[in-house]
Design a protein around this motif. Structure first.
Motif, PDB file in Angstrom:
ATOM      1  N   ARG A 150       0.825  -1.209   0.000  1.00  0.00           N
ATOM      2  CA  ARG A 150       0.000   0.000   0.000  1.00  0.00           C
ATOM      3  C   ARG A 150       0.863   1.265   0.000  1.00  0.00           C
ATOM      4  NH1 ARG A 150      -4.497  -1.736   4.439  1.00  0.00           N
ATOM      5  NH2 ARG A 150      -2.909  -3.210   5.060  1.00  0.00           N
ATOM      6  N   GLU A 163       2.125   1.718  -3.495  1.00  0.00           N
ATOM      7  CA  GLU A 163       1.101   2.268  -4.385  1.00  0.00           C
ATOM      8  C   GLU A 163       0.898   3.759  -4.141  1.00  0.00           C
ATOM      9  OE1 GLU A 163      -1.545  -1.805  -5.006  1.00  0.00           O
ATOM     10  OE2 GLU A 163      -2.047  -0.400  -3.397  1.00  0.00           O
ATOM     11  N   ARG A 164       0.948   4.170  -2.862  1.00  0.00           N
ATOM     12  CA  ARG A 164       0.795   5.596  -2.569  1.00  0.00           C
ATOM     13  C   ARG A 164       1.963   6.401  -3.126  1.00  0.00           C
ATOM     14  NH1 ARG A 164      -0.844   3.551   2.552  1.00  0.00           N
ATOM     15  NH2 ARG A 164       1.240   3.984   3.380  1.00  0.00           N
ATOM     16  N   THR A 195      -0.697   0.487  -9.203  1.00  0.00           N
ATOM     17  CA  THR A 195      -1.426  -0.569  -8.512  1.00  0.00           C
ATOM     18  C   THR A 195      -0.662  -1.872  -8.676  1.00  0.00           C
ATOM     19  OG1 THR A 195      -3.539   0.509  -8.967  1.00  0.00           O
ATOM     20  CG2 THR A 195      -3.596  -1.821  -8.344  1.00  0.00           C
ATOM     21  N   SER A 225       0.295  -5.533  -9.189  1.00  0.00           N
ATOM     22  CA  SER A 225      -0.427  -6.587  -9.890  1.00  0.00           C
ATOM     23  C   SER A 225       0.109  -7.972  -9.545  1.00  0.00           C
ATOM     24  CB  SER A 225      -0.345  -6.371 -11.405  1.00  0.00           C
ATOM     25  OG  SER A 225      -0.947  -7.433 -12.099  1.00  0.00           O
ATOM     26  N   ALA A 260       3.330  -3.873 -11.743  1.00  0.00           N
ATOM     27  CA  ALA A 260       2.217  -3.007 -11.375  1.00  0.00           C
ATOM     28  C   ALA A 260       1.538  -2.447 -12.613  1.00  0.00           C
ATOM     29  CB  ALA A 260       2.721  -1.874 -10.488  1.00  0.00           C
ATOM     30  N   LYS A 261       0.376  -1.865 -12.404  1.00  0.00           N
ATOM     31  CA  LYS A 261      -0.368  -1.224 -13.490  1.00  0.00           C
ATOM     32  C   LYS A 261      -0.379   0.286 -13.264  1.00  0.00           C
ATOM     33  CE  LYS A 261      -3.509  -5.122 -14.320  1.00  0.00           C
ATOM     34  NZ  LYS A 261      -4.929  -5.575 -14.340  1.00  0.00           N
ATOM     35  N   GLU A 263      -1.919   4.228 -14.564  1.00  0.00           N
ATOM     36  CA  GLU A 263      -3.286   4.749 -14.661  1.00  0.00           C
ATOM     37  C   GLU A 263      -4.009   4.262 -15.905  1.00  0.00           C
ATOM     38  OE1 GLU A 263      -2.987   8.952 -14.389  1.00  0.00           O
ATOM     39  OE2 GLU A 263      -2.509   8.962 -12.247  1.00  0.00           O
TER      40      GLU A 263
END
Length: 645
Positions: free
Chosen positions: A560, A563-564, A569, A571, A623-624, A626
């Motif tokens: 988390r 991600e911040r 995000t 994956s 990760a993904k 936007e």
């Protein structure tokens, strides 16, 4: 062993780190721990001065003008453990140790050697107080007369000197003038205050039976707590407790800060046998006592983790408030078999970590515990209790196929639990950085004291981050631990082995003078591998252990927070391994991030490895962004090796 990085250079061609060992610790070569790096790695041992590790871009690490390596973890290969023996022609045993301000060690125990000191030969068994100076000089004091006198524990006095406790069966230990206590029963507990290396005061404690102080702790205000076993029914308690029955009850007592009286005395037990073995003082001065009980009627309190006896004999843990001197809580810990709590340590939040041994299957471990199932014989247990005693925050077994027992525990600054004891298990879970990896103890699997051991348990009980054996072919054990400073610890115990052989770079050549000698081991448990980090780096990877059956890795990442920080995000989590610089990495773990076993930490067991080879691991977060496009974030390589069979 502490290291520092004096130089760090990152370019498109290579990443180079220079590591320097702390103070005068000896440099150990890679071969000494069975670590083989690929030929294109440049490792330049420079004595005690530096080790240079160069990482080439062919590793598959993302190095370039636009994206540099964000984290590099290097396994520290320097270590300087040493072993000292103290003894005479008889049996000499070490039970506990403390470090003085000048770096000297005070070791207490017992001696039957007639020639240990020239001016005060031992009579039968004398209590022994040995000061081992930083220059290697040893000064020994013996207390006692004809009979048995044993020093069990030692603790610093915050005002001056240190305290020693034990038991005396002779007339040679008598109270000093004006001190509380007098000779009462067959055996009395004693407290000795040492100043300047000499006895400043002696106090006796007990009734008309047998009394022994097995552990002590000193609060910040100078109040001295002792705990042990008693058969006396006339201790003069200060509460409503009474002798419950059986051969012994446990007891706890506090010497007031003025040293003139005991302002708290309490029995701990019930109708069957009970003993108090360990005591510690928390940040508020509260006392925490652990031991063993077979009494179903031992007083517990409501809301505790376990309020009934689980088997034949259970551990108990009692917390006593320093102000009211009331028992804040008492809880059992155990299952269907036999448990004994031998030591307790307390952190700044008031949480207690207890260790000892167990014969029970079914202790309250969880899916994150390092070892969830007991082996065929006795195992060590390590359990952490919440500050109010209402919850077991973690519990784990520790051991192999033989008999294993823990004798002491202390806490590191990060909450890790250092545990020492003895093992009869050839499969005891040592780590690759251990100064002694191989089990040397003799005898069958039921031999409890084949080798001594020291192990470091992670703050959540999920990992053994350091573990070493110590011993020769006979009986060896470690009974006490203390912090030395600079990441070092010292363990004391007893050895009956004629030789201990190699321990790290140190070769112990001298044999025992008598049947048993005091054993003093100075250890430098490997700290976490050096991690050089740029802001926002996404990953870290460390080697927890490596042996013939595989590698355990630890990966720390708060997804988390990642991600911040990145706006991405998570994956997938991918861990990859390579055993050669010219071979592509192979995936050994590839899981959906949402299914990752634990946010912040996990362990990976990779069993597809060969002895005598070196391996490179990397972990990456996919990760993904936007727009939903997949982005592979920078990796973090870590190096390890598997000892040859």
């Amino acid at each position: 062993m502490r290291t520092g990085h004096e130089a760090l250079r990152i370019s498109a061609a290579a990443l180079e780190i220079t590591l320097t060992p702390h103070r005068s610790a000896k440099q150990r070569s890679l071969a000494a721990i069975g670590l083989r790096l690929p030929t294109r790695w440049s490792v330049c041992p420079l004595g005690v001065k530096a080790v240079v590790v160069r990482i080439q871009p062919k590793l598959g690490v993302l190095i370039g003008a636009a994206l540099a390596v964000s984290v590099v973890a290097v396994v520290d290969i320097a270590s300087g453990p040493t072993v000292t023996r103290i003894g005479g022609s008889g049996d000499d045993r070490g039970h506990s140790v403390v470090t003085l301000a000048d770096g000297s060690l005070v070791i207490v125990g017992q001696s039957s050697s007639k020639d240990l000191v020239s001016d005060a030969p031992a009579k039968d068994v004398d209590a022994m107080i040995a000061t081992l100076g930083s220059d290697g000089e040893t000064h020994i004091t013996l207390l006692g007369s004809f009979g048995e006198d044993i020093a069990h524990d030692v603790a610093l006095d915050p005002n001056d000197g240190y305290w020693v406790c034990g038991e005396t069966w002779s007339s040679g230990i008598q109270p000093t003038e004006g001190a509380p206590g007098e000779r009462n029963g067959e055996c009395d507990a004693f407290l000795v205050h040492m100043k300047g290396g000499k006895v400043a005061r002696t106090i006796l404690f007990g009734g008309d039976g047998v009394d022994a102080a097995e552990s002590l702790a000193v609060a910040a205000d100078g109040a001295v707590w002792i705990a042990g076993r008693t058969s006396s029914q006339d201790l003069g308690v200060t509460d409503r407790s009474s002798f419950g029955g059986g051969t012994y009850d446990g007891f706890v007592a506090r010497l007031a800060t003025d040293g003139k009286s005991f302002d708290h005395i309490s029995y701990l037990g019930g109708e069957l046998e009970d003993r108090a073995h360990g005591i510690a003082v928390g940040p508020d001065g509260d006392a925490y006592v652990t031991g063993m009980t077979g009494s179903t009627d031992m007083r517990t309190t409501s809301g505790v983790a376990q309020d009934t006896l689980g088997g034949w004999v259970d551990v108990f843990l009692t917390r006593i408030d320093a102000e009211s001197l009331q028992h804040e809580y008492t809880t059992f810990f155990g299952h269907s078999g036999y448990e004994a709590g031998f030591a307790v340590a307390v952190d700044e939040a008031g949480a207690a970590v207890v260790t000892g041994y167990t014969t029970s299957n079914g202790l309250p471990t969880n899916k994150h515990s390092f070892q969830r199932v007991k082996t065929p014989f006795d195992d060590v247990f390590v359990a952490r209790f919440s500050a109010d005693g209402s919850e077991i925050e973690y519990a784990t077994y520790l051991g192999g196929a033989g008999m294993d027992e823990a004798a002491d525990v202390l806490l590191g600054p990060d909450g890790s639990a250092y545990v020492c004891g003895s093992t009869g298990s050839a499969e005891f879970p040592v780590t690759i950085d251990a100064p002694q990896v191989a089990y040397r103890g003799g005898g069958a699997v039921f031999q409890r004291k084949g080798d001594g051991f020291v192990a470091r348990i992670s703050p959540d009980g999920a990992e053994v981050t350091y573990a070493t054996l110590l011993g020769g072919a006979a009986i060896d054990e470690l009974c006490g631990l203390a912090h030395v400073g600079g990441g070092e610890i010292v363990g004391v115990g007893t050895t009956a082995s004629s030789t201990l052989g190699r321990f790290g770079d140190h070769v112990v050549t001298s044999g025992p003078q008598g049947g048993e000698d005091v054993l003093v081991a100075r250890l430098e448990p490997f700290e976490e591998p050096v991690v050089l980090t740029e802001p926002g780096s996404p990953t870290s990877l460390t080697v927890v252990s490596a042996d013939h059956s595989g590698v355990v890795l630890r990966w720390d990442q708060d997804l988390r927070a990642l991600e911040r920080a990145t706006g991405l995000t998570a994956s997938r989590i991918v861990v990859r391994r390579s055993d050669s610089i010219d071979v592509e990495f192979a995936d050994v773990l590839d899981v959906d991030a949402a299914e990752f076993p634990r946010i912040g930490r996990t362990r990976l067991w990779d069993g597809d490895v060969l002895p005598g080879k070196g391996y490179i691991y990397e972990v990456a977060v996919v990760a993904k962004d936007e727009s939903g496009e997949l982005v592979r974030l920078p990796t973090s390589p870590v190096v390890t090796g598997i000892p040859a069979q």
